[in-house]
Design an enzyme around this catalytic site. Structure first.
Site, short mmCIF file in Angstrom:
data_model
loop_
_atom_site.label_atom_id
_atom_site.label_comp_id
_atom_site.label_asym_id
_atom_site.label_seq_id
_atom_site.Cartn_x
_atom_site.Cartn_y
_atom_site.Cartn_z
N GLU A 56 44.93 13.33 35.95
CA GLU A 56 44.13 12.10 36.03
C GLU A 56 43.73 11.89 37.49
OE1 GLU A 56 46.75 9.02 34.53
OE2 GLU A 56 48.12 9.18 36.23
N ASP A 110 46.11 2.50 42.56
CA ASP A 110 44.90 3.28 42.30
C ASP A 110 43.74 2.89 43.25
OD1 ASP A 110 46.38 4.14 40.01
OD2 ASP A 110 45.53 2.50 38.82
O1 FUB Z 1 47.00 2.36 36.85
C1 FUB Z 1 46.97 2.82 35.51
C2 FUB Z 1 46.88 4.29 35.47
O2 FUB Z 1 48.01 4.85 36.13
C3 FUB Z 1 45.69 4.87 36.19
O3 FUB Z 1 44.49 4.74 35.51
C4 FUB Z 1 46.19 6.24 36.38
O4 FUB Z 1 45.45 7.01 37.27
C5 FUB Z 1 47.60 5.99 36.86
O5 FUB Z 1 47.65 5.69 38.22
#
Ligand code: FUB
Length: 344
Positions: free
Chosen positions: A244, A32
């Site tokens: 997301e 991320d």
């Molecule tokens: O890294 C944990 C979670 O997985 C992140 O917050 C999301 O965007 C996904 O990448």
């Protein structure tokens, strides 16, 4: 293989950065990546993946991260400096677990780290931590941002110096449980509480930040992502709907809202005329990577644009990721060339 979290160090370490498209960091698992140019250097604020003993489930409990490191480099392809551990869950009074994807911003010489974590009730909130340097260490505010919820905060600074925070993530990120304005969970599955397939998809959120950078400066608003006819993308349209990993960049007078489509694994983008949107869907920036999650950031450095992303090349495990970067190209008409990370 990577270090366990117990071997974390707070001292600065410098390692050779291999080639673009190669893992940028190999002594920790990282994911991320939110990249920014601060004080003339590229700073990266990633998640710090750990070998978790928590069993994998559909809400992402196995992404059981507990701290953050900050990394920086002088230029793309340059050496990477690990500035050490800059914030630990034990130093965040309200947070219990799952320190997920963070971002950072600066104003008036201070640096702000925005991060999601589950509170004592296992509800995701957004937190802020403050530092005097982009390399941290960061001191957390005692409480989460008032009225905050869900995951994946990303902060964009507009030309006029105004900062906007974008966030949200469905399923394990819980955004679908806030459709009434309050946390409402009708079942135990992360897929409960979603709209029907023919209803508009759940909207990511945006709010102007308060002038002290620590709170929402206004009521959060929904971000509209529209198709080419101006109709909202529907919840059943898994190839295009928001899941997301919101990110915003500005290019040639347009605002670009990019995000992960989750279970279809693309980084998609939409273009608008205002930081609030609406944004019109354009296509895919980054095709699926190795591993389930796809999460990116986009940054300009010395006239070229780069996308930071992750995959699971080093581990083969979906929750043990490694960050990478590669060049991103805007075409003359403003659209973005699609990157296929499997074609090296
Ligand atoms: O890294 C944990 C979670 O997985 C992140 O917050 C999301 O965007 C996904 O990448």
């Amino acid at each position: 293989s990577c270090e366990s979290p117990q071997q974390d160090t707070t001292e600065e370490e410098t390692t050779e950065n291999g080639f673009l498209n190669e893992p940028l960091i190999s002594d920790h698992y990282t994911a991320d990546p939110s990249a920014h140019v601060f004080e003339g250097r590229i700073y990266i604020y990633p998640s710090h993946d750990v070998e978790s003993v928590v069993e994998e489930d559909d809400s992402g409990a196995h992404f059981n991260m507990r701290d953050y490191h900050v990394y920086s480099m002088e230029r793309p392809g340059g050496e990477i400096t690990d500035h050490g551990m800059v914030l630990d869950v034990d130093d965040v009074p309200w947070a219990k677990r799952q320190m997920w994807a963070p971002d950072a911003a600066t104003k008036d010489g201070k640096y702000y780290l925005y991060f999601p974590a589950k509170d004592q009730e296992d509800i995701f909130r957004l937190g802020v931590a403050v530092a005097d340097s982009p390399a941290g260490p960061f001191t957390a505010q005692p409480d989460p941002m008032e009225g905050s919820f869900s995951i994946d905060p990303a902060v964009f600074e507009d030309h006029d110096g105004q900062h906007y925070i974008y966030w949200g993530g469905i399923w394990g990120g819980q955004l679908q449980k806030w459709r009434t304005g309050e946390y409402l969970s009708t079942g135990t599955s992360p897929y409960d509480d979603e709209p029907a397939d023919d209803e508009p998809a759940i909207a990511p959120k945006v709010a102007r930040l308060s002038s002290d950078m620590l709170q929402f400066g206004e009521e959060p608003r929904d971000i509209q992502i529209l198709d080419e006819d101006g109709s909202p993308i529907l919840a059943g349209d898994h190839d295009r709907r928001f899941f997301e990993a919101a990110w915003v960049h500005h290019y040639n007078d347009k605002y670009y809202f990019s995000y992960s489509t989750g279970d279809t694994h693309n980084i998609a983008y939409a273009i608008g005329d205002s930081p609030y949107g609406p944004f019109t869907y354009q296509g895919v920036i980054l095709k699926p990577v190795e591993g389930w999650t796809n999460h990116h950031s986009i940054v300009e450095f010395e006239g070229k644009w780069y996308i930071f992303y992750h995959d699971t090349e080093l581990s083969g495990e979906t929750h043990l990721r490694n960050i990478k970067m590669t060049e991103l190209k805007h075409r003359p008409d403003g659209t973005i060339e699609t990157i296929d990370p499997m074609r090296r």
